[in-house]
Design a protein around this motif. Sequence first.
Motif, mmCIF file in Angstrom:
data_model
loop_
_atom_site.group_PDB
_atom_site.id
_atom_site.type_symbol
_atom_site.label_atom_id
_atom_site.label_comp_id
_atom_site.label_asym_id
_atom_site.label_seq_id
_atom_site.Cartn_x
_atom_site.Cartn_y
_atom_site.Cartn_z
ATOM 1 N N ARG A 189 0.765 -1.034 0.058
ATOM 2 C CA ARG A 189 -0.057 0.075 0.069
ATOM 3 C C ARG A 189 0.808 1.125 -0.157
ATOM 4 O O ARG A 189 0.553 2.100 -0.841
ATOM 5 N N PHE A 190 2.127 1.213 0.878
ATOM 6 C CA PHE A 190 2.625 2.534 0.843
ATOM 7 C C PHE A 190 3.565 2.589 -0.291
ATOM 8 O O PHE A 190 3.941 3.800 -0.627
ATOM 9 N N LYS A 191 4.084 1.491 -0.885
ATOM 10 C CA LYS A 191 4.910 1.857 -2.181
ATOM 11 C C LYS A 191 3.905 2.152 -3.177
ATOM 12 O O LYS A 191 4.348 3.024 -3.848
ATOM 13 N N THR A 192 2.687 1.727 -3.104
ATOM 14 C CA THR A 192 1.784 2.206 -4.340
ATOM 15 C C THR A 192 1.446 3.844 -3.976
ATOM 16 O O THR A 192 1.769 4.417 -4.872
ATOM 17 N N LEU A 193 1.280 4.115 -2.544
ATOM 18 C CA LEU A 193 1.060 5.525 -2.462
ATOM 19 C C LEU A 193 2.091 6.223 -2.902
ATOM 20 O O LEU A 193 2.051 7.353 -3.563
ATOM 21 N N VAL A 194 3.407 5.956 -2.619
ATOM 22 C CA VAL A 194 4.591 6.845 -2.777
ATOM 23 C C VAL A 194 4.578 6.824 -4.455
ATOM 24 O O VAL A 194 5.019 8.181 -5.196
ATOM 25 N N PHE A 195 4.493 5.725 -5.103
ATOM 26 C CA PHE A 195 4.571 6.062 -6.401
ATOM 27 C C PHE A 195 3.784 6.557 -7.126
ATOM 28 O O PHE A 195 4.027 7.692 -8.042
ATOM 29 N N VAL A 196 2.393 6.816 -6.542
ATOM 30 C CA VAL A 196 1.433 7.690 -7.169
ATOM 31 C C VAL A 196 1.681 8.971 -6.999
ATOM 32 O O VAL A 196 1.626 9.906 -7.683
ATOM 33 N N ILE A 197 1.954 9.332 -5.605
ATOM 34 C CA ILE A 197 2.631 10.861 -5.224
ATOM 35 C C ILE A 197 3.625 11.207 -6.371
ATOM 36 O O ILE A 197 3.441 12.472 -6.731
ATOM 37 N N SER A 198 4.496 10.442 -6.626
ATOM 38 C CA SER A 198 5.633 10.698 -7.321
ATOM 39 C C SER A 198 5.217 11.120 -8.683
ATOM 40 O O SER A 198 5.552 11.913 -9.375
ATOM 41 N N ALA A 199 4.352 10.205 -9.205
ATOM 42 C CA ALA A 199 3.913 10.470 -10.465
ATOM 43 C C ALA A 199 3.043 11.716 -10.636
ATOM 44 O O ALA A 199 3.110 12.253 -11.685
ATOM 45 N N VAL A 200 2.137 11.797 -9.500
ATOM 46 C CA VAL A 200 1.124 13.029 -9.705
ATOM 47 C C VAL A 200 2.186 14.330 -9.600
ATOM 48 O O VAL A 200 1.659 15.233 -10.466
ATOM 49 N N LEU A 201 3.202 14.354 -8.841
ATOM 50 C CA LEU A 201 4.175 15.515 -8.877
ATOM 51 C C LEU A 201 4.631 15.784 -10.214
ATOM 52 O O LEU A 201 4.790 16.852 -10.570
ATOM 53 N N ALA A 202 5.179 14.455 -10.979
ATOM 54 C CA ALA A 202 5.659 14.762 -12.059
ATOM 55 C C ALA A 202 4.749 15.115 -12.941
ATOM 56 O O ALA A 202 5.080 15.978 -14.005
ATOM 57 N N SER A 203 3.679 14.653 -13.217
ATOM 58 C CA SER A 203 2.197 15.302 -14.020
ATOM 59 C C SER A 203 2.191 16.644 -13.924
ATOM 60 O O SER A 203 1.977 17.412 -14.650
ATOM 61 N N VAL A 204 2.152 17.026 -12.845
ATOM 62 C CA VAL A 204 1.817 18.632 -12.319
ATOM 63 C C VAL A 204 2.912 19.438 -12.871
ATOM 64 O O VAL A 204 2.856 20.373 -13.440
ATOM 65 N N GLY A 205 4.235 18.944 -12.754
ATOM 66 C CA GLY A 205 5.561 19.533 -13.219
ATOM 67 C C GLY A 205 5.199 19.678 -14.866
ATOM 68 O O GLY A 205 5.533 20.748 -15.223
ATOM 69 N N GLY A 206 4.805 18.570 -15.300
ATOM 70 C CA GLY A 206 4.710 18.544 -16.811
ATOM 71 C C GLY A 206 3.733 19.361 -17.404
ATOM 72 O O GLY A 206 3.849 20.208 -18.284
#
Lengths: 291, 360, 260, 314, 234
Positions: free
Chosen positions: D206-223
């Motif tokens: 669950r936490f690995k998924t969570l942090v993967f999603v957070i980092s992906a979302v931040l990358a997306s926002v940056g993009g």
Amino acid sequence: MSSQFLQFLISGITVGATYALVGLGFSIVYNSSQVINFAQGEFVMIGGMATVFLMAAGAPMPLAIALAVLLAVVIGFALGKFAIEPARGAPVVSIIIITIGASIFLRGAAMLVWDRNLHHMPAFSGSDPIDIGGAALLPQSVWVVGGMVIIVAALQVFFSHARIGKAMLATAFNPLAAQLVGISTRGMLLLSFALAAGIGAIAGILIAPITLTYAGVGIMLGLKGFSAAIVGGLGNPMGAVAGGLVVGIAEAMTAGYISSAYKDAVAFLIILAVLLIRPSGLFGRRESERV
Amino acid sequence: QAQEPIKLGVFLSATGGAAFLGDPEKKTIELYVEKINADGGLLGRQVQLTIYDDGTKAKEALTFVKRLIDQDKVDLIIGGTTTGNTMAVINEVEQAGLPFISLAGASVIIDPVKKWVFKTPHTDRLAVQKIFTDMKARGLTKIGLLAGSGGFDKSCAGNARALMESEGVEILADETHGAGDTDMTPQLTKIKNTEGVQAFLYCGFGAPTSIVAKNYKQLGITIPHYQTHGSASVRFIKGADGAAEGVRLPAAALLVVDSLPDSHPQKAIASAYKAAYEDGYKEPISTFGGHAYDALFLAAEAIKRAGSLDKEAVRSEIEKTNGFIGVDGIFTMSPDDHLGLDNDSFVMVEVHDGGWKLQE
Amino acid sequence: MSALTVAGLSKNFGGLSAVSELSFTVEEGQIFSIIGPNGAGKTTVFNLITGVYRPDSGRVWLHGEEIGGKPPSALAGQGLTRTFQNLQIFFNMSALENVMVGADRTAETGFASALLRLPAVRRRDAGAGKQAVALMERVGLAAYLGADAASLPYGALKRLEIARALATRPKLLLLDEPAAGLNHAETREIDNLIRSIAEDGVTVILVEHDMRLVMGISDRILVLDRGVWLAEGSAEEVGRNPDVVRAYLGTEFAGSADAA
Amino acid sequence: MRALLAPRTGGLLALAIVIALLPAVLPNNFYFNVAILVGLNAIVCVGLNLLIGYAGQISLGHAGFFGLGAYASALLTGSYGWPSLAALVVGAAAVGALAFLLARPILKLKGHYLAMGTLGMGVIISIVLNQEAGLTGGPDGMPVPAFEVWGWTAYGERTWYWIVGGTLLVTTWLALNLIESPIGRALRAIHGSEIAAEVIGVKTERFKTLVFVISAVLASVGGSMFAHYSGFITPSEAEFFHSIAFVTMVVLGGMASIFGSILGAAILTVLPQFLAVLHDYETLVLGAVMMSVMIFLPKGLLPSLAELLRRRSL
Amino acid sequence: MLLEIDNLVCNYGRIRALHGVSLSVEEGELVALVGANGAGKTTLLRCISGVQPAGGGAIRFAGDDIIAMAPERRVRLGIAQAPEHRQVFGPLSVTDNLLLGGYTRSRAEVLQDMEKAFAMFPDLKQRRRQAAGTLSGGQQQMLAISRALMARPRLLLLDEPSMGLAPALVAEVFDAITALRDAGVTILLVEQNAFAALSVAKRGYVIETGRIALADTGAALLEDDSVKSAYLGI
Ligand SMILES: Nc1ncnc2c1ncn2[C@@H]1O[C@H](COP(=O)(O)OP(=O)(O)OP(=O)(O)O)[C@@H](O)[C@H]1O
Ligand SMILES: Nc1ncnc2c1ncn2[C@@H]1O[C@H](COP(=O)(O)OP(=O)(O)OP(=O)(O)O)[C@@H](O)[C@H]1O
Ligand SMILES: [Mg+2]
Ligand SMILES: [Mg+2]
């Protein structure tokens, strides 16, 4: 139909052997240090470029090849000695970044010392295709596949029988214990970098007549070679071969039968699928540490 | 008294995916700016060259253009080796309002016309048209198409698709290969086995051009083989190791300058460029460097005519270019044509005995 | 009700049968020891109970509820936790943080409140910190409160694992060789610690080769040999069992239950 | 005073001051542009560091998420006329959802195999962006309309400077909060020993998924922000080398160091600008600098420097 | 004197683990080193093997100063160690682990010695081809000891060899250690099982927080009150 399939297969095997040759270098360095050497592709470039320029300078082909391999070995040794060794004990990702820096550096150096142009190397034994059941095969492909088979067989013996090969593995698994049994972990590291560089250069020379060579040729080949090494299971020379062939044949078949536009995507999908089924690659060591 | 130098800003892809194009462009510009300065400069002022390598990345290109405009305060910009890198900076250039001459192929750059943006290379559209015309003249209307994945490759293939109806050509097989691919036999096998294909067209540049030629020969395909001006370099012929014989492509006259009749208007200028470049860099010319040559001298002429560095004046003088003889062809621009080349500026050449042979 | 019931548990590795057809029951509040020669399958049993390995066959009940197939984290939520024979320390954290993770009850922390560091999270953090300090003191690691886990000596790491496990407030605690690498005096401290844990109502299953500790502390002892049930009973019964003496204790330690 | 010196508050304060005062010394728009790129990269790297540095899960594919965010904004606003903010949010949500779906299978892989898995994921994304020319314009890229909220258009370097600076500050604050919370400790525990984390109740998947999603979302926002800011995007934003660049920033700055990520992003964004004047030597020197930093400061800039300082002050 | 350590200092970063330790081991002697957790026993052995740099002092082996010598050269000189935590080469087979233990010697010699090790620990023989990392804790301990013996060392450093071994095996290991001692191998033995260690050792040292606190014959230390209460739990 079947000659078409055969043609795709030949293409897949040729390309796969190319990837495998590059992937072998990844495996060797990994075997002594658990490090992924992202500069491996540059040794492929150095092999091809050095041979071309030495030949242009008048050296006969065999001499040019020998000197090019020697040059790569020296550079590989230097990379190990001056960049990797001083950083030993650093986290693996840090060392990976060093190798990425090294690849940028070597590419920059190649552009300075040589040039940015495309160069061509003559095929070793002519370029008249051989006919196999209606499919055409270039003699150079035979060289590539043959070279790969010889190198992989030698490595297999080296790692599973020669004590020094075992010592190299031991260094990767547990450097502390390796030191305690009298293995020079430094020596192993340097040996593996030199060996990987040499094999990379040989790969570069074997494939240059097919791919042509230029300062940037190592980038994509490095990436594909890395994929091959991983899919096959890191550290196992047979794995790199299997991985290279899987990727190469997947690409060729996809281009032939599905979609050439998405052939790389499909190849990577296959890689992912393989990993999901076998998380440490086709021939990877299964989890051997336990709690 | 020392006059302020003229500041020329250049951004190119001297490394990265389009280095094959960017490298000769860069060398050409450096060579000729030096020559111009040695000859006393422009308007009696020296040309100060600021040149950046964007590594074939659009993001870098934009940053360097901002740097050229805001930091280096250049008077004029030449650059954008690829279409993507050119398109990425157009907004910035238009807003800043200074003349910009692109070295990239695609027609979108100047179509629709943008006030400050010009370009020198033939569009790939022109090239494809030229090829189709040549094919039809030989009675070939059903073709197989193979293209790489880069910007140039895709744009060329796209033009082929767009033009096929109006030109009466039919694409029966449409294949692509990936960046860095080293074997195209599967795609070529498919094309070979496609019923009815009469000719083959490859859109791409760099190493794959030679590989395609080799694989083509390997597979024993005999239908006419066309490539584009992306292959217009002897490196293509050498790389193909004899397999390029008979490949046809459209190219700037520069490529066959030695076989041009003396009466050809471009003969003098093209031979001079060829001599200077090959002398300066000890390597064969490519037509890409020619784009840079034309851009530099189009600009130089316009500045001379404008008599000042007033941006609007220079811009409108570029737009008024009329009958400028360049390496790529003879340019005549207008407010709705910021390229000013037509189909005639291309010649068809065929690889023959390891060299280029001009086709009628 | 029994704390743990195991029935017909088996596990093979390749051709090797590490545990076979094993059944036993641990009553609540007991200190239950598993002993046996090296490679008998003791650690494997722990791995099977805690969900680290999946059994080839057999069933396990925790406080009457079947737990087969659940991941270790879910079992931890049900009050089952353990320490490791081959240390599993978070070496990238401080010693105190190692224990805090155990105390954290991460499953209950809301993501949004953690992002915004709402007062509830701060309180929870402070609580976990306090609890961790208390536990480190309890296991005798007061000297290492500010230390990085990586700098602790081996013996201290063993105790750190116990503290971390206790922080999850277990009802059933599995200890895998907690006294390995400790000298007699230190072992005595561990002895006292385990007793006090049991006094708090926690059921303890202990794997240990230190017979003085095992014989003195255990309510009941199970003896394994090559994955198979060999004997079970009180310290006295087991210590006198000739099979156990032959397979495991060796003559030297026979009857050492009396000595302890 | 002590509290101010604590890395959290002190660092945040320092960051806020730098962001606030920087404009005073930036001479022209070009410098603002570089500062904005630093900020955008930093936002992505802070997220990526949560994944790589804290949770120990490497990703060589985050440029894929960056590219998806950029294209989502470009397509939704450009081709479908959506409001910019909605496009950004929906893009980020979609990328988050994709990351969520990918996380389980991919994060089962470990170490270099995980690197390969994420690399493959990124490559596939970048191929799709390249091939679907009808939608994305292919390798030639596509224009992106300006960022517009409630009738106000974000325009020009100075405006974007404040938007990006503010976003970075908030991102940093949230990230710091997260890593100090039980969730942050759980992430680091996963890095330390996944199995030990499990048996003390951390739901590692669950936490690995969570942090993967957070980092992906931040990358997306940056993009997304990058797309609107630059006004034009190409698929090279999503390519493998861009992913490598992000990872390099994280590692160079310092694993498990939020401020390290910002420093890493700053250095690797600014450095090429300095080196640009070296022309032919540019690549060579860049490679040499990367190597030397990692050789001499193997833990990354910030942690290594902090360690040096601590040793000094003793 | 085979091993002579003089005023040895060792630091981990800012932490000083050894504050000037002096100790000596004579050829053919079995010397025991006991001390609490964290006293610095492992650190001392690491310094002797050279895998931990010394911060000062001297280490002499057979008269030569080896303090700056690379670890692998020390193995060639005859210093072998069975380290704490076993540290086997996980993915390699038991046989390969043993072969590597004799890395500095000829293969044939090592194969001979391997048979002896298998005779001492039949469990290992049975699992010759198993990956060492999957062995049980005790099996790995047997492997670590055997591996060190494969070097035929002049000085054998044992860091808690009985850790994790079943009681019957502990007895066997101590029998093996005495047998080695009797065969003339010089041994420096670190043990938590102080009673057993001091019983078989000719001399012993007690180390406390990085300093040697006591040094005497094994028998005398066994009788020492402070040793009794602190380490023997009596
Ligand atoms: N993952 C694995 N792969 C292969 N064999 C294994 C694995 N785990 C355990 N084994 C084998 O199973 C048997 C039981 O091992 P286990 O670790 O449970 O023993 P143990 O009773 O804990 O021994 P010790 O007291 O030495 O720790 C051993 O022979 C071991 O080699
Ligand atoms: N890697 C390290 N970094 C920092 N400090 C360390 C490190 N390793 C050991 N120490 C410290 O050095 C001291 C001595 O440790 P050492 O491991 O030598 O003790 P020991 O006597 O072997 O203990 P044990 O009986 O637990 O094995 C301890 O205080 C420990 O905290
Ligand atoms: Mg065990
Ligand atoms: Mg120790």
